[in-house]
Design a protein around this motif. Structure first.
Motif, PDB file in Angstrom:
ATOM      1  N   PHE A  19      62.046  91.981  25.950  1.00 62.60           N
ATOM      2  CA  PHE A  19      60.971  92.912  26.323  1.00 62.60           C
ATOM      3  C   PHE A  19      61.319  93.634  27.623  1.00 62.60           C
ATOM      4  O   PHE A  19      61.815  92.997  28.568  1.00 62.60           O
ATOM      5  CB  PHE A  19      59.669  92.128  26.492  1.00 62.60           C
ATOM      6  CG  PHE A  19      58.495  92.932  26.940  1.00 62.60           C
ATOM      7  CD1 PHE A  19      57.787  93.707  26.036  1.00 62.60           C
ATOM      8  CD2 PHE A  19      58.097  92.930  28.273  1.00 62.60           C
ATOM      9  CE1 PHE A  19      56.694  94.464  26.459  1.00 62.60           C
ATOM     10  CE2 PHE A  19      57.012  93.674  28.695  1.00 62.60           C
ATOM     11  CZ  PHE A  19      56.310  94.447  27.787  1.00 62.60           C
ATOM     12  N   PRO A  20      61.112  94.964  27.683  1.00 63.59           N
ATOM     13  CA  PRO A  20      60.586  95.870  26.651  1.00 63.59           C
ATOM     14  C   PRO A  20      61.724  96.405  25.768  1.00 63.59           C
ATOM     15  O   PRO A  20      62.617  97.118  26.228  1.00 63.59           O
ATOM     16  CB  PRO A  20      59.952  96.996  27.464  1.00 63.59           C
ATOM     17  CG  PRO A  20      60.773  97.038  28.734  1.00 63.59           C
ATOM     18  CD  PRO A  20      61.255  95.642  28.988  1.00 63.59           C
ATOM     19  N   ALA A  21      61.693  96.048  24.514  1.00 67.59           N
ATOM     20  CA  ALA A  21      62.836  96.257  23.622  1.00 67.59           C
ATOM     21  C   ALA A  21      63.185  97.723  23.406  1.00 67.59           C
ATOM     22  O   ALA A  21      64.360  98.098  23.444  1.00 67.59           O
ATOM     23  CB  ALA A  21      62.559  95.583  22.279  1.00 67.59           C
ATOM     24  N   ASN A  22      62.187  98.562  23.149  1.00 71.08           N
ATOM     25  CA  ASN A  22      62.500  99.953  22.851  1.00 71.08           C
ATOM     26  C   ASN A  22      63.100 100.653  24.056  1.00 71.08           C
ATOM     27  O   ASN A  22      63.994 101.495  23.914  1.00 71.08           O
ATOM     28  CB  ASN A  22      61.240 100.689  22.378  1.00 71.08           C
ATOM     29  CG  ASN A  22      61.564 102.071  21.831  1.00 71.08           C
ATOM     30  OD1 ASN A  22      62.511 102.231  21.062  1.00 71.08           O
ATOM     31  ND2 ASN A  22      60.791 103.069  22.222  1.00 71.08           N
ATOM     32  N   SER A  23      62.634 100.309  25.256  1.00 74.97           N
ATOM     33  CA  SER A  23      63.196 100.907  26.465  1.00 74.97           C
ATOM     34  C   SER A  23      64.628 100.436  26.701  1.00 74.97           C
ATOM     35  O   SER A  23      65.492 101.206  27.125  1.00 74.97           O
ATOM     36  CB  SER A  23      62.331 100.560  27.680  1.00 74.97           C
ATOM     37  OG  SER A  23      61.030 101.092  27.537  1.00 74.97           O
ATOM     38  N   LEU A  24      64.885  99.160  26.420  1.00 75.36           N
ATOM     39  CA  LEU A  24      66.241  98.632  26.573  1.00 75.36           C
ATOM     40  C   LEU A  24      67.169  99.182  25.501  1.00 75.36           C
ATOM     41  O   LEU A  24      68.323  99.501  25.777  1.00 75.36           O
ATOM     42  CB  LEU A  24      66.210  97.103  26.506  1.00 75.36           C
ATOM     43  CG  LEU A  24      65.493  96.402  27.664  1.00 75.36           C
ATOM     44  CD1 LEU A  24      65.296  94.923  27.348  1.00 75.36           C
ATOM     45  CD2 LEU A  24      66.261  96.572  28.966  1.00 75.36           C
ATOM     46  N   GLY A  25      66.674  99.261  24.279  1.00 74.74           N
ATOM     47  CA  GLY A  25      67.445  99.854  23.190  1.00 74.74           C
ATOM     48  C   GLY A  25      68.258  98.850  22.392  1.00 74.74           C
ATOM     49  O   GLY A  25      68.559  97.743  22.851  1.00 74.74           O
ATOM     50  N   VAL A  26      68.602  99.264  21.178  1.00 79.33           N
ATOM     51  CA  VAL A  26      69.376  98.414  20.275  1.00 79.33           C
ATOM     52  C   VAL A  26      70.751  98.097  20.857  1.00 79.33           C
ATOM     53  O   VAL A  26      71.240  96.972  20.743  1.00 79.33           O
ATOM     54  CB  VAL A  26      69.521  99.088  18.891  1.00 79.33           C
ATOM     55  CG1 VAL A  26      70.456  98.284  17.994  1.00 79.33           C
ATOM     56  CG2 VAL A  26      68.156  99.235  18.226  1.00 79.33           C
ATOM     57  N   ASN A  27      71.380  99.072  21.486  1.00 80.83           N
ATOM     58  CA  ASN A  27      72.710  98.835  22.036  1.00 80.83           C
ATOM     59  C   ASN A  27      72.695  97.756  23.119  1.00 80.83           C
ATOM     60  O   ASN A  27      73.653  96.983  23.248  1.00 80.83           O
ATOM     61  CB  ASN A  27      73.301 100.130  22.594  1.00 80.83           C
ATOM     62  CG  ASN A  27      73.727 101.078  21.497  1.00 80.83           C
ATOM     63  OD1 ASN A  27      73.995 100.657  20.367  1.00 80.83           O
ATOM     64  ND2 ASN A  27      73.799 102.360  21.804  1.00 80.83           N
ATOM     65  N   TYR A  28      71.633  97.719  23.900  1.00 81.82           N
ATOM     66  CA  TYR A  28      71.524  96.672  24.925  1.00 81.82           C
ATOM     67  C   TYR A  28      71.526  95.296  24.267  1.00 81.82           C
ATOM     68  O   TYR A  28      72.224  94.384  24.714  1.00 81.82           O
ATOM     69  CB  TYR A  28      70.255  96.867  25.750  1.00 81.82           C
ATOM     70  CG  TYR A  28      70.078  95.831  26.844  1.00 81.82           C
ATOM     71  CD1 TYR A  28      70.663  96.012  28.090  1.00 81.82           C
ATOM     72  CD2 TYR A  28      69.345  94.665  26.623  1.00 81.82           C
ATOM     73  CE1 TYR A  28      70.523  95.060  29.095  1.00 81.82           C
ATOM     74  CE2 TYR A  28      69.201  93.710  27.618  1.00 81.82           C
ATOM     75  CZ  TYR A  28      69.783  93.917  28.855  1.00 81.82           C
ATOM     76  OH  TYR A  28      69.654  92.966  29.835  1.00 81.82           O
ATOM     77  N   MET A  29      70.742  95.147  23.208  1.00 81.87           N
ATOM     78  CA  MET A  29      70.698  93.868  22.522  1.00 81.87           C
ATOM     79  C   MET A  29      72.063  93.498  21.956  1.00 81.87           C
ATOM     80  O   MET A  29      72.496  92.343  22.050  1.00 81.87           O
ATOM     81  CB  MET A  29      69.653  93.890  21.404  1.00 81.87           C
ATOM     82  CG  MET A  29      69.355  92.505  20.835  1.00 81.87           C
ATOM     83  SD  MET A  29      68.099  92.487  19.540  1.00 81.87           S
ATOM     84  CE  MET A  29      69.117  92.971  18.150  1.00 81.87           C
TER      85      MET A  29
END
Length: 215
Positions: free
Chosen positions: A134-144
């Motif tokens: 969290f916050p996932a959308n702000s971090l983004g898929v690439n971050y994950m």
């Protein structure tokens, strides 16, 4: 143990439905609509109106159909209150070792929010099973994806700004599940009692997540 049953339900559906700002009077028809759409795990946030009543009502009426969690739990006192109300699991918007320890002592599932590798590893050292990114959308898929490079054994649940559009990408990138709020528990649909729209949206989210996992 109930903790393992909750984890299994989250994994099988790929979804946690997040309910925020709904009064106890509206919680049961919403839960039934979500259940009809395949949701088996629901979270009531602690900044909702009379959230303890909602948790108790859900446990009384839906305990044979859904696992009920409490979200936005930020200290051990709040954790004790929601567990006393019947919560099967607890989520937080941050990583607080005191809350994690207290919930684990009660043998319940604790899902803390993490963002940095340091927070992730601290949570893992405390024996946390699932992690809320969290916050996932702000971090983004690439971050994950990048975090999972060196830490490839994580069970991450992206939360925050989750939509149908990005659910597939997070699932494809290895998310354990997603936590979905306003894109699923849409306040306009709730206000006009459009339960069928919520049921259909739940089905769409579950289908999209599993499509992403297979991609």
């Amino acid at each position: 143990m109930i903790k393992h049953r909750v984890i299994r339900a989250i994994e099988e559906t790929g979804m946690i439905a997040i309910v925020r700002g709904v009064a106890p009077e509206g919680i049961l028809p919403l839960a039934r609509a979500l259940h009809d759409g395949g949701i088996r795990v629901i979270e009531v946030t602690c900044n909702s109106t009379r959230h303890l009543e909602s948790i108790s009502a859900l446990k009384q009426e839906m305990s044979d159909k859904m696992f009920v969690g409490a979200g936005t739990v930020i200290n051990p006192v709040m954790a004790q209150l929601v567990l006393d109300a019947g919560a099967d699991f607890v989520l937080s918007p941050d990583f607080n070792p005191d809350v994690v320890t207290m919930v684990h002592e009660k043998q319940r599932l604790m899902i803390p929010a993490v963002m940095t590798p340091s927070e992730i590893l601290q949570a893992c050292r405390l024996g946390v099973d699932l992690l809320k990114l969290f916050p996932a959308n702000s971090l983004g898929v690439n971050y994950m994806k990048e975090v999972q490079g060196p830490l490839d054994n994580l069970s991450l649940i992206p939360v925050g700004g989750i939509t149908l559009e990005n659910t597939r990408e997070f699932a494809k990138a290895g998310a354990f599940a997603v936590g979905v709020g306003s894109a699923l528990t849409n306040k306009e649909w709730i206000a006009r009692g459009d339960w069928e729209a919520i049921t259909q949206q739940a089905r769409a989210f579950i289908r999209t997540f599993h499509e992403g996992k297979k991609a």
